[in-house]
Design a protein around this motif. Structure first.
Motif, PDB file in Angstrom:
ATOM      1  N   VAL A   1       0.830  -1.195   0.000  1.00 49.32           N
ATOM      2  CA  VAL A   1       0.000   0.000   0.000  1.00 49.32           C
ATOM      3  C   VAL A   1       0.870   1.254   0.000  1.00 49.32           C
ATOM      4  O   VAL A   1       1.767   1.394   0.815  1.00 49.32           O
ATOM      5  N   SER A   2       0.599   2.126  -0.966  1.00 37.82           N
ATOM      6  CA  SER A   2       1.293   3.412  -1.025  1.00 37.82           C
ATOM      7  C   SER A   2       0.265   4.518  -1.059  1.00 37.82           C
ATOM      8  O   SER A   2      -0.859   4.329  -1.512  1.00 37.82           O
ATOM      9  N   LYS A   3       0.689   5.664  -0.559  1.00 34.07           N
ATOM     10  CA  LYS A   3      -0.209   6.823  -0.593  1.00 34.07           C
ATOM     11  C   LYS A   3       0.590   8.089  -0.863  1.00 34.07           C
ATOM     12  O   LYS A   3       1.616   8.335  -0.224  1.00 34.07           O
ATOM     13  N   SER A   4       0.148   8.847  -1.854  1.00 37.31           N
ATOM     14  CA  SER A   4       0.777  10.137  -2.142  1.00 37.31           C
ATOM     15  C   SER A   4      -0.276  11.221  -2.066  1.00 37.31           C
ATOM     16  O   SER A   4      -1.439  11.008  -2.406  1.00 37.31           O
ATOM     17  N   PHE A   5       0.141  12.380  -1.591  1.00 32.74           N
ATOM     18  CA  PHE A   5      -0.686  13.585  -1.742  1.00 32.74           C
ATOM     19  C   PHE A   5       0.026  14.441  -2.773  1.00 32.74           C
ATOM     20  O   PHE A   5       1.051  15.034  -2.469  1.00 32.74           O
ATOM     21  N   GLY A   6      -0.487  14.482  -3.979  1.00 31.87           N
ATOM     22  CA  GLY A   6       0.226  15.179  -5.042  1.00 31.87           C
ATOM     23  C   GLY A   6       1.583  14.525  -5.249  1.00 31.87           C
ATOM     24  O   GLY A   6       1.656  13.316  -5.473  1.00 31.87           O
ATOM     25  N   ASP A   7       2.626  15.303  -5.158  1.00 32.27           N
ATOM     26  CA  ASP A   7       3.967  14.755  -5.345  1.00 32.27           C
ATOM     27  C   ASP A   7       4.544  14.164  -4.069  1.00 32.27           C
ATOM     28  O   ASP A   7       5.587  13.511  -4.095  1.00 32.27           O
ATOM     29  N   LEU A   8       3.853  14.435  -2.963  1.00 35.44           N
ATOM     30  CA  LEU A   8       4.395  13.996  -1.675  1.00 35.44           C
ATOM     31  C   LEU A   8       4.056  12.542  -1.413  1.00 35.44           C
ATOM     32  O   LEU A   8       2.885  12.177  -1.268  1.00 35.44           O
ATOM     33  N   LYS A   9       5.108  11.692  -1.364  1.00 38.06           N
ATOM     34  CA  LYS A   9       4.879  10.284  -1.050  1.00 38.06           C
ATOM     35  C   LYS A   9       4.842  10.120   0.453  1.00 38.06           C
ATOM     36  O   LYS A   9       5.843  10.321   1.130  1.00 38.06           O
ATOM     37  N   VAL A  10       3.685   9.778   0.964  1.00 36.68           N
ATOM     38  CA  VAL A  10       3.514   9.728   2.412  1.00 36.68           C
ATOM     39  C   VAL A  10       3.722   8.311   2.949  1.00 36.68           C
ATOM     40  O   VAL A  10       4.304   8.106   3.996  1.00 36.68           O
ATOM     41  N   LEU A  11       3.252   7.318   2.198  1.00 38.61           N
ATOM     42  CA  LEU A  11       3.488   5.921   2.584  1.00 38.61           C
ATOM     43  C   LEU A  11       4.011   5.165   1.373  1.00 38.61           C
ATOM     44  O   LEU A  11       3.548   5.378   0.246  1.00 38.61           O
ATOM     45  N   ARG A  12       4.989   4.293   1.601  1.00 39.11           N
ATOM     46  CA  ARG A  12       5.621   3.590   0.493  1.00 39.11           C
ATOM     47  C   ARG A  12       5.575   2.091   0.711  1.00 39.11           C
ATOM     48  O   ARG A  12       6.162   1.578   1.660  1.00 39.11           O
ATOM     49  N   ASP A  13       4.858   1.400  -0.157  1.00 38.85           N
ATOM     50  CA  ASP A  13       4.854  -0.067  -0.167  1.00 38.85           C
ATOM     51  C   ASP A  13       4.704  -0.693   1.209  1.00 38.85           C
ATOM     52  O   ASP A  13       5.536  -1.502   1.625  1.00 38.85           O
ATOM     53  N   ILE A  14       3.664  -0.310   1.899  1.00 32.32           N
ATOM     54  CA  ILE A  14       3.440  -0.857   3.238  1.00 32.32           C
ATOM     55  C   ILE A  14       2.878  -2.281   3.122  1.00 32.32           C
ATOM     56  O   ILE A  14       1.876  -2.509   2.450  1.00 32.32           O
ATOM     57  N   ASP A  15       3.555  -3.224   3.750  1.00 35.32           N
ATOM     58  CA  ASP A  15       3.031  -4.579   3.917  1.00 35.32           C
ATOM     59  C   ASP A  15       2.859  -4.805   5.406  1.00 35.32           C
ATOM     60  O   ASP A  15       3.811  -4.642   6.161  1.00 35.32           O
ATOM     61  N   LEU A  16       1.672  -5.162   5.804  1.00 37.53           N
ATOM     62  CA  LEU A  16       1.431  -5.302   7.242  1.00 37.53           C
ATOM     63  C   LEU A  16       0.265  -6.245   7.472  1.00 37.53           C
ATOM     64  O   LEU A  16      -0.805  -6.086   6.885  1.00 37.53           O
TER      65      LEU A  16
ATOM     66  N   GLU B   1      -9.265   8.058   3.577  1.00 40.46           N
ATOM     67  CA  GLU B   1      -8.253   8.397   2.582  1.00 40.46           C
ATOM     68  C   GLU B   1      -8.101   7.188   1.674  1.00 40.46           C
ATOM     69  O   GLU B   1      -8.065   6.062   2.158  1.00 40.46           O
ATOM     70  N   GLN B   2      -8.048   7.439   0.368  1.00 43.50           N
ATOM     71  CA  GLN B   2      -7.959   6.307  -0.556  1.00 43.50           C
ATOM     72  C   GLN B   2      -6.493   6.017  -0.880  1.00 43.50           C
ATOM     73  O   GLN B   2      -5.754   6.946  -1.208  1.00 43.50           O
ATOM     74  N   PRO B   3      -6.084   4.758  -0.805  1.00 45.00           N
ATOM     75  CA  PRO B   3      -4.698   4.438  -1.153  1.00 45.00           C
ATOM     76  C   PRO B   3      -4.420   4.800  -2.611  1.00 45.00           C
ATOM     77  O   PRO B   3      -5.302   4.684  -3.461  1.00 45.00           O
ATOM     78  N   THR B   4      -3.194   5.234  -2.890  1.00 45.93           N
ATOM     79  CA  THR B   4      -2.819   5.513  -4.274  1.00 45.93           C
ATOM     80  C   THR B   4      -2.602   4.208  -5.021  1.00 45.93           C
ATOM     81  O   THR B   4      -2.940   4.083  -6.194  1.00 45.93           O
ATOM     82  N   SER B   5      -2.031   3.234  -4.314  1.00 47.09           N
ATOM     83  CA  SER B   5      -1.898   1.904  -4.909  1.00 47.09           C
ATOM     84  C   SER B   5      -1.837   0.864  -3.808  1.00 47.09           C
ATOM     85  O   SER B   5      -1.644   1.200  -2.642  1.00 47.09           O
ATOM     86  N   GLY B   6      -2.007  -0.387  -4.207  1.00 43.01           N
ATOM     87  CA  GLY B   6      -1.989  -1.466  -3.226  1.00 43.01           C
ATOM     88  C   GLY B   6      -3.391  -1.855  -2.789  1.00 43.01           C
ATOM     89  O   GLY B   6      -4.371  -1.249  -3.213  1.00 43.01           O
ATOM     90  N   VAL B   7      -3.454  -2.866  -1.948  1.00 45.12           N
ATOM     91  CA  VAL B   7      -4.745  -3.404  -1.524  1.00 45.12           C
ATOM     92  C   VAL B   7      -4.763  -3.534  -0.007  1.00 45.12           C
ATOM     93  O   VAL B   7      -3.779  -3.950   0.598  1.00 45.12           O
ATOM     94  N   ILE B   8      -5.859  -3.158   0.591  1.00 47.48           N
ATOM     95  CA  ILE B   8      -6.056  -3.381   2.020  1.00 47.48           C
ATOM     96  C   ILE B   8      -7.148  -4.430   2.166  1.00 47.48           C
ATOM     97  O   ILE B   8      -8.235  -4.288   1.606  1.00 47.48           O
ATOM     98  N   MET B   9      -6.825  -5.500   2.883  1.00 48.84           N
ATOM     99  CA  MET B   9      -7.802  -6.564   3.110  1.00 48.84           C
ATOM    100  C   MET B   9      -8.315  -6.475   4.538  1.00 48.84           C
ATOM    101  O   MET B   9      -7.547  -6.284   5.479  1.00 48.84           O
ATOM    102  N   VAL B  10      -9.620  -6.607   4.694  1.00 48.42           N
ATOM    103  CA  VAL B  10     -10.225  -6.626   6.020  1.00 48.42           C
ATOM    104  C   VAL B  10     -10.997  -7.932   6.146  1.00 48.42           C
ATOM    105  O   VAL B  10     -11.924  -8.180   5.373  1.00 48.42           O
TER     106      VAL B  10
END
Ligand SMILES: Nc1ncnc2c1ncn2[C@@H]1O[C@H](COP(=O)(O)OP(=O)(O)O)[C@@H](O)[C@H]1O
Ligand SMILES: [Mg+2]
Lengths: 216, 285
Positions: free
Chosen positions: B34-49, B78-87
């Protein structure tokens, strides 16, 4: 100069016409409140064409004279097969015109609700409708009640314009009485006082409503 | 990528993950790349958890490292920019259509979201409603239970957080600590499987922090609710968490049992953060 007997004799006629003024104001304002809210929702819509068109309509209605709109509704619409009584046309004209102002008032109220309130509603999984009804509007509207009240009084004072579409509201009634007797001072003065008293009473009412709504 | 800019992932790829986890306890929460960017700002990068059911996870890290964003994506704020969150075995932001994951509709999101609850830093109570109504509103209108039953449940929950005697007051009449306990009750009464707590004591006067942490400790001790606690209270994290995760610049750089992370951090960034934190703590107290 001032003839008391004459003044009393014309009161029944004026009070009757005042009823028309009050009815037009209250119905017009109710319509403006409902239509204004719908416009505010449409303006916020995520569906861009709707929000853009709504913005355009609001801008157009606000920047053309109420009198022109009344003429349009009363004299032009019949040519398209829509014929309205003077009162209906007046109520619709006032309601439509003022709804554009009220939509902006609602918008300001809605925008002032903190984002955290929306987020809490989402976290509790409330539906969109329920979020509006229970969370957002009850917080958005009370703070703008005074501004809405000002528009109510403004609309009340605009009702003499309805005489232009043949509605005999209170000022027009005064004019008719005056032209019949060539004594204008009593009817016109009485109508002025009626407006003064009712505006004052309305503003007191609005203040009380405001106090009641802001108890939390 | 599809038109909405969300990466479409082959379902087969997902099942691969699912197979691995089937051996152990199936995770209730799973972040996959899971990654998340706000515009050009990469806030989370390839989170696996992965988070196991009933697990209590504390998230620590300096301000701006992405902790809040991590939780907000799970709450669907907030919607992830990429990746999948499973619940609980289901994708949160996606739906499976013909073996592909496509962006989910509101209905799907609402259903999956019902398993998550959140408590915010600023409480976000509804100021125009009494305490009781704050806690009954969602049970009545979301769970669809009767007013009487909702009231009963709300009172039980408010008793649990020590506020059973404040039913008819408005939030503004309560202290910050009391408001936050109401917010906890409001979230818990919905029986979420996962509770997210984002720095729930940061807005409180120091003397009010304890009462809120006590309530959270109690819930954690019951072991029914999976908890993701973002916190700066290291003592609290050590006491309640099964695992501590340290986030730095949008990445999970270290995680493990509290004693290991707090007592014997391996990553230099963690060491630096904790030592900076201790200094602040010492100078503050
Ligand atoms: N809605 C947003 N728009 C733009 N930037 C944001 C938004 N939310 C958070 N950020 C930025 O993302 C980064 C991480 O924020 P956050 O997740 O709140 O960190 P933390 O909770 O660890 O302090 C910060 O640099 C913050 O400014
Ligand atoms: Mg944060």
């Amino acid at each position: 100069m001032w003839d008391w007997e004459y003044a009393f004799s014309i009161m029944p006629q004026l009070l009757e016409a005042l009823q028309i003024t009050i009815i037009a104001t209250i119905l017009g304002f109710l319509l403006a409140c409902i239509l204004g809210l719908l416009l505010a929702f449409a303006r916020r819509s995520k569906f861009k064409p709707l929000s853009l068109v709504t913005g355009g309509v609001v801008e157009f209605v606000r920047s053309t004279p109420l009198l022109a709109q009344l003429y349009f509704i009363f004299y032009v619409l019949p040519q398209c097969g829509i014929t309205l009584s003077p009162l209906s046309a007046g109520v619709i004209g006032l309601g439509l015109h003022y709804s554009t102002y009220l939509s902006e008032v609602y918008r300001a109220g809605i925008d002032a609700v903190p984002r955290g309130q929306w987020e809490a509603a989402t976290a509790l999984n409330l539906s969109r409708t329920r979020t509006w009804v229970s969370i957002i509007l009850p917080q958005a509207i009370p703070p703008v009640v005074p501004v809405m009240g000002n528009y109510f009084i403004g609309m009340f004072k605009d009702t003499p314009l309805l005489s232009a579409i043949t509605l005999v509201e209170v000022l027009q009634a005064a004019k008719i009485i005056g032209s019949r007797t060539f004594q204008y001072i009593e009817p016109i003065t009485i109508v002025g006082l009626m407006f003064l008293v009712l505006s004052y009473v309305s503003s007191l009412g609005i203040r009380r409503l405001e106090a009641r709504l802001n108890r939390w | 990528m599809n038109s909405k800019g969300v990466v479409v992932i082959e379902a087969a790829q997902l099942n691969q993950y699912a197979d691995i986890s089937a051996v152990e306890d199936k995770p209730i929460i799973r972040y996959q790349k899971v990654s998340k960017s706000f515009g050009d700002l990469k806030v989370l990068r390839d989170i696996d958890l992965d988070i196991a059911p009933g697990e209590v996870v504390a998230v620590i890290g300096s301000s701006g490292s992405g902790k809040t964003t991590l939780a907000r994506m799970l709450m669907t704020l907030e919607q992830p920019t990429s990746g999948v969150i499973m619940v609980d075995g289901e994708p949160l932001w996606h739906k499976e259509v013909n073996g592909e994951l496509v962006p989910a509709d509101e209905k799907h999101i609402r259903r999956v979201r019902s398993k998550i609850g959140m408590v915010f830093q600023q409480f976000n109570l509804f100021p125009h409603m009494t305490i009781l109504r704050n806690v009954t509103e969602a049970p009545i209108h979301v769970l669809g239970i009767s007013r009487a039953e909702a009231k009963e449940k709300a009172i039980a929950m408010l008793n649990k957080v020590g506020l059973g005697n404040k039913l008819d007051v408005f939030p503004a009449q309560l202290s910050g600590g009391q408001q936050q306990r109401v917010a906890i009750a409001r979230a818990l009464v919905m029986r979420p499987k996962v509770m997210l707590c984002d720095e729930v004591t940061s807005a409180l006067d120091p003397e009010l922090v304890g009462e809120v942490l006590e309530v959270l400790k109690e819930i954690a001790a019951e072991g029914e609710t999976t908890m993701l606690l973002i916190t700066h209270e290291m003592g609290f994290a050590r006491d309640v968490a099964d695992r501590i995760i340290f986030i730095d610049k949008g990445r999970i750089v270290e995680q493990g049992p509290p004693r290991a992370i707090l007592g014997n951090p391996r990553n230099p960034r963690t060491c630096e953060f904790l030592s900076r934190f201790r200094q602040q703590w010492i100078s503050k107290n």
